[in-house]
Design a protein around this motif. Sequence first.
Motif, PDB file in Angstrom:
ATOM      1  N   GLY A   1      45.726  44.682 -76.871  1.00  0.00           N
ATOM      2  CA  GLY A   1      46.283  45.177 -75.623  1.00  0.00           C
ATOM      3  C   GLY A   1      46.694  44.044 -74.698  1.00  0.00           C
ATOM      4  O   GLY A   1      46.282  42.890 -74.880  1.00  0.00           O
ATOM      5  N   PRO A   2      47.504  44.323 -73.680  1.00  0.00           N
ATOM      6  CA  PRO A   2      47.937  43.285 -72.744  1.00  0.00           C
ATOM      7  C   PRO A   2      46.794  42.811 -71.848  1.00  0.00           C
ATOM      8  O   PRO A   2      45.764  43.476 -71.720  1.00  0.00           O
ATOM      9  CB  PRO A   2      49.025  43.990 -71.933  1.00  0.00           C
ATOM     10  N   GLY A   3      46.995  41.660 -71.247  1.00  0.00           N
ATOM     11  CA  GLY A   3      46.023  41.143 -70.297  1.00  0.00           C
ATOM     12  C   GLY A   3      44.911  40.342 -70.951  1.00  0.00           C
ATOM     13  O   GLY A   3      44.923  40.052 -72.152  1.00  0.00           O
ATOM     14  N   TRP A   4      43.942  39.982 -70.103  1.00  0.00           N
ATOM     15  CA  TRP A   4      42.824  39.149 -70.542  1.00  0.00           C
ATOM     16  C   TRP A   4      41.688  40.004 -71.074  1.00  0.00           C
ATOM     17  O   TRP A   4      41.359  41.040 -70.493  1.00  0.00           O
ATOM     18  CB  TRP A   4      42.325  38.293 -69.385  1.00  0.00           C
ATOM     19  N   HIS A   5      41.075  39.541 -72.155  1.00  0.00           N
ATOM     20  CA  HIS A   5      39.980  40.279 -72.792  1.00  0.00           C
ATOM     21  C   HIS A   5      38.705  39.431 -72.745  1.00  0.00           C
ATOM     22  O   HIS A   5      38.721  38.265 -73.180  1.00  0.00           O
ATOM     23  CB  HIS A   5      40.321  40.602 -74.238  1.00  0.00           C
ATOM     24  N   PRO A   6      37.600  39.987 -72.235  1.00  0.00           N
ATOM     25  CA  PRO A   6      36.355  39.208 -72.186  1.00  0.00           C
ATOM     26  C   PRO A   6      35.770  39.010 -73.571  1.00  0.00           C
ATOM     27  O   PRO A   6      35.715  39.933 -74.387  1.00  0.00           O
ATOM     28  CB  PRO A   6      35.444  40.077 -71.309  1.00  0.00           C
ATOM     29  N   LEU A   7      35.320  37.777 -73.837  1.00  0.00           N
ATOM     30  CA  LEU A   7      34.719  37.441 -75.125  1.00  0.00           C
ATOM     31  C   LEU A   7      33.231  37.113 -74.998  1.00  0.00           C
ATOM     32  O   LEU A   7      32.597  36.763 -75.990  1.00  0.00           O
ATOM     33  CB  LEU A   7      35.443  36.254 -75.760  1.00  0.00           C
TER      34      LEU A   7
END
Length: 306
Positions: free
Chosen positions: A199-205
């Motif tokens: 998906g778009p945007g930032w993803h927490p890892l």
Amino acid sequence: MGTFAARIRAAARPDGSHGPADRLVRALDAVGEADELDVFTGPVRRAVKALPLGPVRDVLHGRPLGHPLHPALVHVSLGAWVSAAVLDLAGGSERQARLLVGFGTVAAAPTAWSGWVDWAEQHDPQLRTGLVHAASMATAAGLYGTSWAARSLGRHSLGRALGFAGLAVAGAGAAVGGHVAHRQAAVANKAEPVPYAVGPGWHPLGPLDGIPVGEPCRRTAGEVPVVVVREPGGAVHVLADRCSHRSGPLSDGTVADGCLRCPWHGSTFRLSDGWNVRGPATAPQPRFDTRTDQDGTLYARLPQAD
């Protein structure tokens, strides 16, 4: 091999619910499930992988092209053989037809080598079906070689008959090869869907301090697995976890000299940009941008994502 033949006959048998084309596909699927063929695939695979090809192996895989070399080379032989058949049917020059038959037969050698090195890196179903494809194409090349010899001796009718037989066998072999390449996805870039699945945007890892230094670590960006490598100097690299070659888990791989090596077949990717510096992978690994917030949480996103 009686069980193998029975398996294929059962898959191709008319049952009222499948048409002829469906039965053919079912028969080819049954070839991929025929573990009886493993008595052949195992030794041949080991022999191919043991060949001292060095950097030529990457060339045969097609890594410099960015895609497998074998499908491109196939068109050389088939194009020459089809052209010879057209001349034979149209009453064209026998000399030109003989030249095309010979050229296609000679071109089959590098085509076969590129196919074998790709084949040796596949999973069992592709190995089994690919062996049938290779046997078909070897038979076709043999028929065309005999056709060329007959034409050279002036036995043109026999040469044409052998050429048409070779074309029929090559056509069947090409159909099996298409099944391996597309239905079994033997040479597809397994990382290609990643940009569409993330998906778009930032993803927490997760917390950055939970990422071990110098070792690959598996996380997920949305529902897509990624591999995170934290270097001793502080740089953090994130790539798609599933290898573009055969979906091997890069998070189980090894890190050395700024690169990540796949544990399955040895494909090697540069951490800084995901570039495939060594095959058998012919496509790079999708790379993610990274950032860390004030709480120390690591985030990743695809460079083109909003």
